[in-house]
Write a protein that holds these residues in place. Sequence first.
Motif, PDB file in Angstrom:
ATOM      1  N   VAL A  40      -8.586   2.954  95.832  1.00  0.00           N
ATOM      2  CA  VAL A  40      -7.258   3.270  96.330  1.00  0.00           C
ATOM      3  C   VAL A  40      -6.348   2.053  96.296  1.00  0.00           C
ATOM      4  CG1 VAL A  40      -7.763   2.784  98.772  1.00  0.00           C
ATOM      5  CG2 VAL A  40      -6.047   4.533  98.163  1.00  0.00           C
ATOM      6  N   GLY A  41      -6.931   0.861  96.247  1.00  0.00           N
ATOM      7  CA  GLY A  41      -6.120  -0.349  96.134  1.00  0.00           C
ATOM      8  C   GLY A  41      -5.402  -0.460  94.807  1.00  0.00           C
ATOM      9  N   PHE A  42      -5.804   0.354  93.832  1.00  0.00           N
ATOM     10  CA  PHE A  42      -5.161   0.346  92.518  1.00  0.00           C
ATOM     11  C   PHE A  42      -4.143   1.468  92.365  1.00  0.00           C
ATOM     12  CE2 PHE A  42      -9.353  -1.615  91.843  1.00  0.00           C
ATOM     13  CZ  PHE A  42      -8.982  -2.804  91.231  1.00  0.00           C
ATOM     14  N   GLY A  43      -3.971   2.280  93.413  1.00  0.00           N
ATOM     15  CA  GLY A  43      -2.999   3.352  93.342  1.00  0.00           C
ATOM     16  C   GLY A  43      -3.531   4.628  93.966  1.00  0.00           C
ATOM     17  N   PRO A  44      -2.645   5.577  94.273  1.00  0.00           N
ATOM     18  CA  PRO A  44      -3.058   6.811  94.951  1.00  0.00           C
ATOM     19  C   PRO A  44      -4.159   7.575  94.227  1.00  0.00           C
ATOM     20  CG  PRO A  44      -0.671   6.602  94.944  1.00  0.00           C
ATOM     21  CD  PRO A  44      -1.187   5.502  94.070  1.00  0.00           C
ATOM     22  N   PRO A  67      -4.783   5.108  88.438  1.00  0.00           N
ATOM     23  CA  PRO A  67      -4.647   3.781  89.053  1.00  0.00           C
ATOM     24  C   PRO A  67      -4.173   2.716  88.058  1.00  0.00           C
ATOM     25  CG  PRO A  67      -6.943   4.243  88.569  1.00  0.00           C
ATOM     26  CD  PRO A  67      -6.202   5.497  88.263  1.00  0.00           C
ATOM     27  N   ILE A  68      -3.815   1.550  88.639  1.00  0.00           N
ATOM     28  CA  ILE A  68      -3.195   0.506  87.830  1.00  0.00           C
ATOM     29  C   ILE A  68      -3.455  -0.858  88.452  1.00  0.00           C
ATOM     30  CG2 ILE A  68      -0.999   0.555  89.072  1.00  0.00           C
ATOM     31  CD1 ILE A  68       0.451   0.207  86.434  1.00  0.00           C
ATOM     32  N   TYR A  69      -3.417  -1.896  87.639  1.00  0.00           N
ATOM     33  CA  TYR A  69      -3.504  -3.279  88.100  1.00  0.00           C
ATOM     34  C   TYR A  69      -2.324  -3.552  89.042  1.00  0.00           C
ATOM     35  CZ  TYR A  69      -3.885  -8.420  87.511  1.00  0.00           C
ATOM     36  OH  TYR A  69      -4.015  -9.776  87.698  1.00  0.00           O
ATOM     37  N   PRO A  70      -2.555  -3.989  90.280  1.00  0.00           N
ATOM     38  CA  PRO A  70      -1.488  -4.059  91.288  1.00  0.00           C
ATOM     39  C   PRO A  70      -0.282  -4.925  90.914  1.00  0.00           C
ATOM     40  CG  PRO A  70      -3.650  -4.286  92.329  1.00  0.00           C
ATOM     41  CD  PRO A  70      -3.880  -4.329  90.853  1.00  0.00           C
ATOM     42  N   VAL A  71      -0.469  -5.927  90.069  1.00  0.00           N
ATOM     43  CA  VAL A  71       0.635  -6.840  89.744  1.00  0.00           C
ATOM     44  C   VAL A  71       1.814  -6.093  89.111  1.00  0.00           C
ATOM     45  CG1 VAL A  71       1.333  -8.785  88.283  1.00  0.00           C
ATOM     46  CG2 VAL A  71      -0.814  -8.879  89.547  1.00  0.00           C
ATOM     47  N   TYR A  72       1.530  -5.072  88.320  1.00  0.00           N
ATOM     48  CA  TYR A  72       2.633  -4.348  87.667  1.00  0.00           C
ATOM     49  C   TYR A  72       3.576  -3.755  88.700  1.00  0.00           C
ATOM     50  CZ  TYR A  72      -0.973  -4.223  83.958  1.00  0.00           C
ATOM     51  OH  TYR A  72      -1.961  -4.524  83.063  1.00  0.00           O
ATOM     52  N   ILE A  73       3.008  -3.108  89.698  1.00  0.00           N
ATOM     53  CA  ILE A  73       3.833  -2.496  90.737  1.00  0.00           C
ATOM     54  C   ILE A  73       4.487  -3.562  91.608  1.00  0.00           C
ATOM     55  CG2 ILE A  73       3.779  -1.124  92.862  1.00  0.00           C
ATOM     56  CD1 ILE A  73       3.642   0.679  90.583  1.00  0.00           C
ATOM     57  N   GLY A  85      -6.520   6.406  92.718  1.00  0.00           N
ATOM     58  CA  GLY A  85      -7.780   5.686  92.842  1.00  0.00           C
ATOM     59  C   GLY A  85      -8.560   6.055  94.090  1.00  0.00           C
ATOM     60  N   GLU A  86      -7.954   6.838  94.974  1.00  0.00           N
ATOM     61  CA  GLU A  86      -8.679   7.270  96.170  1.00  0.00           C
ATOM     62  C   GLU A  86      -9.884   8.104  95.760  1.00  0.00           C
ATOM     63  OE1 GLU A  86     -10.106   6.954  98.963  1.00  0.00           O
ATOM     64  OE2 GLU A  86      -8.235   6.958 100.134  1.00  0.00           O
ATOM     65  N   GLY A  87     -11.015   7.807  96.412  1.00  0.00           N
ATOM     66  CA  GLY A  87     -12.240   8.513  96.070  1.00  0.00           C
ATOM     67  C   GLY A  87     -13.038   7.842  94.969  1.00  0.00           C
ATOM     68  N   PHE A  88     -12.643   6.618  94.611  1.00  0.00           N
ATOM     69  CA  PHE A  88     -13.371   5.843  93.600  1.00  0.00           C
ATOM     70  C   PHE A  88     -13.511   4.400  94.073  1.00  0.00           C
ATOM     71  CE2 PHE A  88     -11.502   9.318  91.269  1.00  0.00           C
ATOM     72  CZ  PHE A  88     -12.448   9.655  90.305  1.00  0.00           C
ATOM     73  N   VAL A  89     -14.462   3.687  93.488  1.00  0.00           N
ATOM     74  CA  VAL A  89     -14.544   2.231  93.627  1.00  0.00           C
ATOM     75  C   VAL A  89     -14.738   1.647  92.233  1.00  0.00           C
ATOM     76  CG1 VAL A  89     -15.503   2.290  95.963  1.00  0.00           C
ATOM     77  CG2 VAL A  89     -17.057   2.204  93.995  1.00  0.00           C
ATOM     78  N   ASN A 144      -8.804  -0.360  80.059  1.00  0.00           N
ATOM     79  CA  ASN A 144      -8.102  -0.296  81.331  1.00  0.00           C
ATOM     80  C   ASN A 144      -8.799  -1.033  82.463  1.00  0.00           C
ATOM     81  OD1 ASN A 144      -7.603   1.534  84.065  1.00  0.00           O
ATOM     82  ND2 ASN A 144      -5.775   1.202  82.832  1.00  0.00           N
ATOM     83  N   ASN A 145      -8.022  -1.729  83.224  1.00  0.00           N
ATOM     84  CA  ASN A 145      -8.403  -2.238  84.532  1.00  0.00           C
ATOM     85  C   ASN A 145      -7.604  -1.413  85.543  1.00  0.00           C
ATOM     86  OD1 ASN A 145      -9.062  -3.713  86.819  1.00  0.00           O
ATOM     87  ND2 ASN A 145      -7.739  -5.440  86.317  1.00  0.00           N
ATOM     88  N   PRO A 146      -8.267  -0.548  86.323  1.00  0.00           N
ATOM     89  CA  PRO A 146      -9.652  -0.648  86.765  1.00  0.00           C
ATOM     90  C   PRO A 146     -10.648   0.358  86.176  1.00  0.00           C
ATOM     91  CG  PRO A 146      -8.438   0.690  88.311  1.00  0.00           C
ATOM     92  CD  PRO A 146      -7.457   0.311  87.236  1.00  0.00           C
ATOM     93  N   THR A 147     -10.199   1.386  85.442  1.00  0.00           N
ATOM     94  CA  THR A 147     -11.108   2.493  85.132  1.00  0.00           C
ATOM     95  C   THR A 147     -12.131   2.159  84.055  1.00  0.00           C
ATOM     96  OG1 THR A 147      -9.655   3.467  83.452  1.00  0.00           O
ATOM     97  CG2 THR A 147      -9.320   4.148  85.765  1.00  0.00           C
ATOM     98  N   GLY A 148     -11.892   1.100  83.272  1.00  0.00           N
ATOM     99  CA  GLY A 148     -12.823   0.731  82.222  1.00  0.00           C
ATOM    100  C   GLY A 148     -12.775   1.632  81.003  1.00  0.00           C
ATOM    101  N   THR A 149     -11.774   2.512  80.915  1.00  0.00           N
ATOM    102  CA  THR A 149     -11.651   3.437  79.791  1.00  0.00           C
ATOM    103  C   THR A 149     -10.688   2.871  78.756  1.00  0.00           C
ATOM    104  OG1 THR A 149      -9.943   4.641  81.006  1.00  0.00           O
ATOM    105  CG2 THR A 149     -12.199   5.460  81.174  1.00  0.00           C
ATOM    106  N   ALA A 150     -10.664   3.477  77.573  1.00  0.00           N
ATOM    107  CA  ALA A 150      -9.851   2.958  76.476  1.00  0.00           C
ATOM    108  C   ALA A 150      -9.114   4.090  75.776  1.00  0.00           C
ATOM    109  CB  ALA A 150     -10.732   2.199  75.479  1.00  0.00           C
ATOM    110  N   LEU A 151      -8.083   3.726  74.991  1.00  0.00           N
ATOM    111  CA  LEU A 151      -7.347   4.683  74.173  1.00  0.00           C
ATOM    112  C   LEU A 151      -7.783   4.548  72.719  1.00  0.00           C
ATOM    113  CD1 LEU A 151      -3.621   4.425  75.386  1.00  0.00           C
ATOM    114  CD2 LEU A 151      -5.358   6.076  76.084  1.00  0.00           C
TER     115      LEU A 151
END
Length: 409
Positions: free
Chosen positions: A377-381, A130-136, A383-387, A186-193
């Motif tokens: 799912v609002g952040f991308g395909p 998933p991704i922050y919607p503004v990029y898309i 993202g389905e199955g997550f909040v 990352n927004n939305p997953t909260g993970t980092a590199l």
Amino acid sequence: MALINDHFLKLPTNYLFADIAKKVNIFKATHPKTDLISLGIGDVTRPLPPVVINALHHATDEMAAADSFRGYGPEQGYDFLRDAILKHDFNNRGIRLDREEIFINDGAKSDTGNFQELVRWDNSIAVTDPIYPVYIDSNVMIGRAGTKGNDGRWNNVIYLPCTPENGFIPELPRQRVDIVYLCFPNNPTGTALTRDQLRQWVNYAIKNDALIFFDAAYEAYIQHEDVPHSIYEIKGARKVAVEFHSYSKTAGFTGIRCGYTVVPKEVTATTLTGERIALNPLWNRRQCTKFNGASYLSQRAAEAIYTPEGQKQVSATIDYYMQNASHMKQVLRDIGLNVYGGDDAPYLWVQTPGRMTSWRFFEQLLYNAHVVCTPGVGFGPAGEGFVRLTAFNSHELTQEALRRIARFY
């Protein structure tokens, strides 16, 4: 006859958070006595730091006197703020930038959406999913994304899935792409590199002559030493990366509006004839044409967070939210939910139970626990199955929300 830009017609009718607000408002209208707690939209709740309030008062007093009044400011931002950014956000980390490479804005959202204007509409783009919607959405508006299929994917966008199976770390594209959007933490997953993981992306961009648009809006929340705060900590990144920063989540500026973009003088794109063109002067020209600069008050407020007291007060607020994140992660895992993120970012990525859809789980929490989340799912395909849950509420309301969720489950 004026013709519409029909690429706008390809966008979903509503922005994700407008859809959420609509559903929440319907609930409130039908349940007027029910008290909702929001762990959804990523708005902050803690008051502005005292040093920021003092700076705003002082700047307001300046505007009330003829000899200190400020009118139009420089489109690139005032030097006092740009110099503070260089000293505290980059020089302290061994990164050398020039003042002319810093552009103050009214929040990172504007520039992450607008910067793509500098490159041709037919450039290929890759995004984490998933991704922050503004990029898309900003790429849809210019026609770069193509058309949306029944699977929720745009046919001209290369998706880089971030899933539990790959630790939410996107794999490098198998083909060459022109532009890569990265947001870490990352927004939305909260993970980092980690530093090594980000280095792979910089090396990919150098090898493939690609651009990286790097959103570092949540870098202040990083807790681990091996997670870089800026992509420019990686050798060679100055040649291939533009970086976006925000004070919204760092210092509670969601209502003040201020941030900045870094455009190194070395970063370039090419013309159809192969001529290398520096993006820094192009962005400067664009800003001078379309932007009148962030307000003097907001820039003085941002400057204040770099003072010793400001740094302490901002750190205290960040610690407050990260305490929420840690507590949320523990409680949600204890009740049997799979939870990711929350270690270097104020977001938690929660897997819905029993393969429930994101919107269905959203409705269950809303109607049964009276807690608002954000459907993944609002952040991308992918993202389905997550909040997504945020740590931006008070300790008290966060604990109450967790009690409600635990009672429901």
